[in-house]
Write an enzyme that holds these catalytic residues in place. Sequence first.
Site, mmCIF file in Angstrom:
data_model
loop_
_atom_site.group_PDB
_atom_site.id
_atom_site.type_symbol
_atom_site.label_atom_id
_atom_site.label_comp_id
_atom_site.label_asym_id
_atom_site.label_seq_id
_atom_site.Cartn_x
_atom_site.Cartn_y
_atom_site.Cartn_z
ATOM 1 N N HIS A 133 3.302 -6.632 3.022
ATOM 2 C CA HIS A 133 2.667 -7.556 3.970
ATOM 3 C C HIS A 133 2.246 -8.800 3.168
ATOM 4 C CE1 HIS A 133 -0.492 -9.027 6.735
ATOM 5 N NE2 HIS A 133 0.037 -8.243 7.662
ATOM 6 N N ASP A 210 -2.126 -0.705 -0.974
ATOM 7 C CA ASP A 210 -2.467 -1.264 0.332
ATOM 8 C C ASP A 210 -2.267 -0.123 1.338
ATOM 9 O OD1 ASP A 210 -2.354 -2.312 2.863
ATOM 10 O OD2 ASP A 210 -1.013 -3.970 2.371
ATOM 11 N N GLN A 213 -1.575 0.832 6.546
ATOM 12 C CA GLN A 213 -0.727 1.559 7.492
ATOM 13 C C GLN A 213 -0.678 3.064 7.236
ATOM 14 O OE1 GLN A 213 0.409 0.329 10.167
ATOM 15 N NE2 GLN A 213 0.178 -1.856 9.762
ATOM 16 N N LYS A 236 -7.197 -0.720 12.483
ATOM 17 C CA LYS A 236 -5.926 0.025 12.564
ATOM 18 C C LYS A 236 -6.187 1.531 12.575
ATOM 19 C CE LYS A 236 -3.420 -3.497 9.908
ATOM 20 N NZ LYS A 236 -2.702 -4.246 10.936
ATOM 21 N N CYS A 374 4.365 -10.538 9.367
ATOM 22 C CA CYS A 374 3.729 -10.988 8.116
ATOM 23 C C CYS A 374 4.447 -10.383 6.914
ATOM 24 C CB CYS A 374 2.244 -10.644 8.068
ATOM 25 S SG CYS A 374 1.302 -11.473 9.335
HETATM 26 N N1 PLP Z 1 -1.276 -4.701 4.782
HETATM 27 C C1 PLP Z 1 -0.512 -4.107 5.699
HETATM 28 C C2 PLP Z 1 0.534 -3.118 5.263
HETATM 29 C C3 PLP Z 1 -0.692 -4.409 7.043
HETATM 30 O O1 PLP Z 1 0.066 -3.814 7.977
HETATM 31 C C4 PLP Z 1 -1.699 -5.340 7.417
HETATM 32 C C5 PLP Z 1 -1.869 -5.737 8.816
HETATM 33 O O2 PLP Z 1 -0.976 -5.628 9.636
HETATM 34 C C6 PLP Z 1 -2.464 -5.920 6.415
HETATM 35 C C7 PLP Z 1 -2.232 -5.573 5.106
HETATM 36 C C8 PLP Z 1 -3.560 -6.870 6.742
HETATM 37 O O3 PLP Z 1 -4.596 -6.199 7.405
HETATM 38 P P1 PLP Z 1 -5.803 -6.978 8.066
HETATM 39 O O4 PLP Z 1 -5.199 -8.015 8.951
HETATM 40 O O5 PLP Z 1 -6.531 -5.917 8.812
HETATM 41 O O6 PLP Z 1 -6.603 -7.563 6.968
#
Ligand code: PLP
Length: 417
Positions: A133, A210, A213, A236, A374
């Site tokens: 992401h 990270d 997900q 999430k 993203c």
């Molecule tokens: N990392 C991953 C794998 C994501 O799917 C997301 C959001 O879709 C993020 C980071 C960013 O998360 P947030 O927008 O809750 O900060």
Amino acid sequence: MSEPITSVADNILNVENIRKDFPVLTQIVRGKPLIYLDNAATTHKPSSVIERISKFDAEEYGTVRRGAYKLSENATQVYEESRQKVADFMGAEKKGEVVFTSGTTQAINLVAHSFGKRFVNAGDEIIISNIEHHANTVPWQVLCEERGAKLKVIPVNDAGELMIEEYEKLLSSKTRMVAINHVSNALGTINPIKEIIEKAHAVGAKVLVDGAQSIPHMKVDVQDIDCDFYTFSGHKMYAPSGIGGVYGKMDLWEELPPYVTGGDMIMQVTLEKTTYAKPPARFEAGTPPITQVIGLGAAIDYLNAIGLDKIADYENTLLEYGTRLFNEIEGVRIIGNAHHKASIISFYIEAAHPHDVVTLLDQDGISCRGGHHCAQPTMIRYGVPATTRASMAFYNKPEELDALAESVKKCIRFFSA
Ligand code: PLP
């Protein structure tokens, strides 16, 4: 004859009962029952979370950490209980290893900034992958630019799996950090995180996972995988938005400078100099999102009551069923066919841009995401501008995937006409 999918799924959990916990799911959208399949973007809240937030705000709200009066003392206690719930949920050794942030994005920025300032210098290297992401790409790019370090990228194969033999070649004594997702939001790939961490540690590098997900969909044990940092987002995982956080090993937190400065993160302030509080307070400047933290605790109670193993099993059944349905539709290409996958199906239809696909799906009451998610470098890797993504949660039913498949077929007929 194989058992019908509904009874396979029913043997794992009673989805109709679960759905009663989520008021939003009874909605009618464009004259059709809502089919919500954008859970990788954000999830809905069960009544228990909504009611806990509402009760807290109505009867218990107060500032935390400061007041020496009853409301504040109580609010501080339940706030810290939530931190303990998060720590237990992730398998952390100590409650104080969990730092609250607004979500994964802020969590990764915190680590990139603080860790980078302390440990990354000119000539050092950071490793990410081709399926991150932007939240786990841009902060490391910025850090590398600022510190004169180099960003290296683990490639992926056509199925969407990291090429581990290439990763091994990127690792060296110059590697300071490997920042990698546990589950890719664009493809659904579940990365072999334990192996990745072990190899990074062998060259003395630290690892940030990270977990945006993964945390809502599978049992995570940060001590077992031995990561150095692990991030998550409340919105999430059936909790409110505006709250999330990052686990970090305490000895590492203790060495890091603060990211955001101000109130609540200090030991002592004089006009000449400030000394900092111990972690986690050092990384939580200002008044936190108190109600959201309480909501996060309630969401964890809810997930624990169902059980992460059951959730993973059920969602896996949905994934297998949905994949089978999609593989039978002519004109659909699934992007991301990793052997280990979470409940995300990203697909591309030659006849139409994903933005048009999701607009048509919406006419059938189906909420799917169309875009680059993203993850533009991932889209470039697979030669598509964007994908349509169906991301499932344990409140989704196999029948909803049937409806999605029918709607996609309709879409293909419409755009091919
Ligand atoms: N990392 C991953 C794998 C994501 O799917 C997301 C959001 O879709 C993020 C980071 C960013 O998360 P947030 O927008 O809750 O900060």
